[in-house]
Scaffold this motif. Structure first.
Motif, PDB file in Angstrom:
ATOM      1  N   VAL A   1      -8.442   4.084   3.411  1.00 37.28           N
ATOM      2  CA  VAL A   1      -7.608   3.392   2.429  1.00 37.28           C
ATOM      3  C   VAL A   1      -7.639   1.884   2.673  1.00 37.28           C
ATOM      4  N   ARG A   2      -7.564   1.478   3.928  1.00 36.04           N
ATOM      5  CA  ARG A   2      -7.503   0.045   4.224  1.00 36.04           C
ATOM      6  C   ARG A   2      -8.862  -0.635   4.111  1.00 36.04           C
TER       7      ARG A   2
ATOM      8  N   ILE B   1      -6.079   6.774   6.631  1.00 32.24           N
ATOM      9  CA  ILE B   1      -5.536   5.439   6.478  1.00 32.24           C
ATOM     10  C   ILE B   1      -6.625   4.394   6.683  1.00 32.24           C
TER      11      ILE B   1
ATOM     12  N   GLN C   1       0.823  -1.204   0.000  1.00 33.46           N
ATOM     13  CA  GLN C   1       0.000   0.000   0.000  1.00 33.46           C
ATOM     14  C   GLN C   1       0.856   1.254   0.000  1.00 33.46           C
ATOM     15  N   THR C   2       0.332   2.289  -0.569  1.00 31.72           N
ATOM     16  CA  THR C   2       0.918   3.621  -0.463  1.00 31.72           C
ATOM     17  C   THR C   2      -0.110   4.523   0.200  1.00 31.72           C
ATOM     18  N   PHE C   3       0.368   5.467   0.968  1.00 29.49           N
ATOM     19  CA  PHE C   3      -0.551   6.351   1.679  1.00 29.49           C
ATOM     20  C   PHE C   3      -0.019   7.768   1.646  1.00 29.49           C
TER      21      PHE C   3
ATOM     22  N   ILE D   1       3.114   4.579   9.208  1.00 33.33           N
ATOM     23  CA  ILE D   1       2.141   5.663   9.095  1.00 33.33           C
ATOM     24  C   ILE D   1       1.819   6.196  10.485  1.00 33.33           C
TER      25      ILE D   1
END
Length: 243
Positions: free
Chosen positions: A73-74, A70, A60-62, A136
């Motif tokens: 995103v997850r 985050i 993953q990129t954040f 993160i």
């Protein structure tokens, strides 16, 4: 204290002081059961969903500037993993359930053991202690709080709060400045050769200590730690040698 003695210890968090990998596996087992009760599919399909999520998580990129948290995103990683495995399933609510089951179950398991807590208390009587963890910012601070780390360290540095993380020297310089020590006053303790041990060498600390709980052989071409331990609980033996 003798000027040649160690003054500060920098500790990694994940799989050094807390068993993040093990907690993640147990949390995934709970998520597996959630999927099993929610989807009319076989175990192989559920395993495939979970494996896809872990693969996506690994890569993953954040970017906080992108406007999504985050957590969002997850959740999307779970949604994509389910859709790729079960084409006909409507997944947004199930994806969120899976994510928070996995996240919260993992956090519940991330505790400092009584033995490690006692070690940190003993060490803090003699040394400055700093927790230096990559990742993160939101995710790592949640782990720090869940594990109850804040009362054991003079300073806590989360790499995601800075422009560069381990193994870059800049993040170590932040640590040295916070503790008001020189690199040669410190040792770096962690489980990752690529970030903790290489970072310690890059920052020119007095010594690096690799926590190798699995007893793995040192990979060919890898940085070589000054010391290797199977558990952080044996750290005082190394400190006795250094001092």
């Amino acid at each position: 204290m003798d000027s040649n003695n160690i003054k500060a210890i920098l500790f990694d968090l994940d799989n050094t002081l807390i068993e993040t990998y093990q907690a993640g596996e147990l949390a995934m087992q709970k998520t597996h059961e959630l999927l099993k009760t929610s989807l009319a599919v076989d175990d192989d399909t559920i395993i495939n969903i979970c494996d896809k999520f872990m693969e996506k998580l690994l890569h993953q990129t954040f970017d906080p500037a992108a406007g999504r948290t985050i957590d969002e995103v997850r959740v999307r990683l779970w949604e994509d993993s389910i859709k790729e495995s079960v084409d006909s399933c409507s997944t947004p609510s199930l994806a969120a359930q899976c994510y928070y089951m996995w996240k919260n179950s993992r956090l519940e398991l991330l505790k400092l053991s009584p033995e490690i807590s006692n070690l940190l208390k003993q060490l803090r009587r003699k040394y400055k202690l700093l927790l230096l963890t990559n990742g993160i910012a939101q995710t790592q601070w949640e782990k720090v709080k869940a594990a109850g780390c804040e009362g054991f360290f003079d300073r806590i540095v989360v790499g995601g709060d800075y422009a560069e993380q381990k193994p870059y020297p800049s993040i170590f310089n932040v640590c040295f400045d916070l503790l008001q020590v020189e690199p040669q006053d410190c040792i770096m303790v962690g489980d990752s050769l690529e970030t903790d041990i290489q970072g310690g060498f890059n920052a020119q600390v007095r010594a690096t200590v690799w926590i190798n709980g699995a007893g793995d052989a040192l990979p060919v071409g890898s940085v070589t730690p000054d010391y290797t331990l199977s558990t952080v609980l044996d750290l005082e033996d190394i400190l006795a040698q250094l001092n």
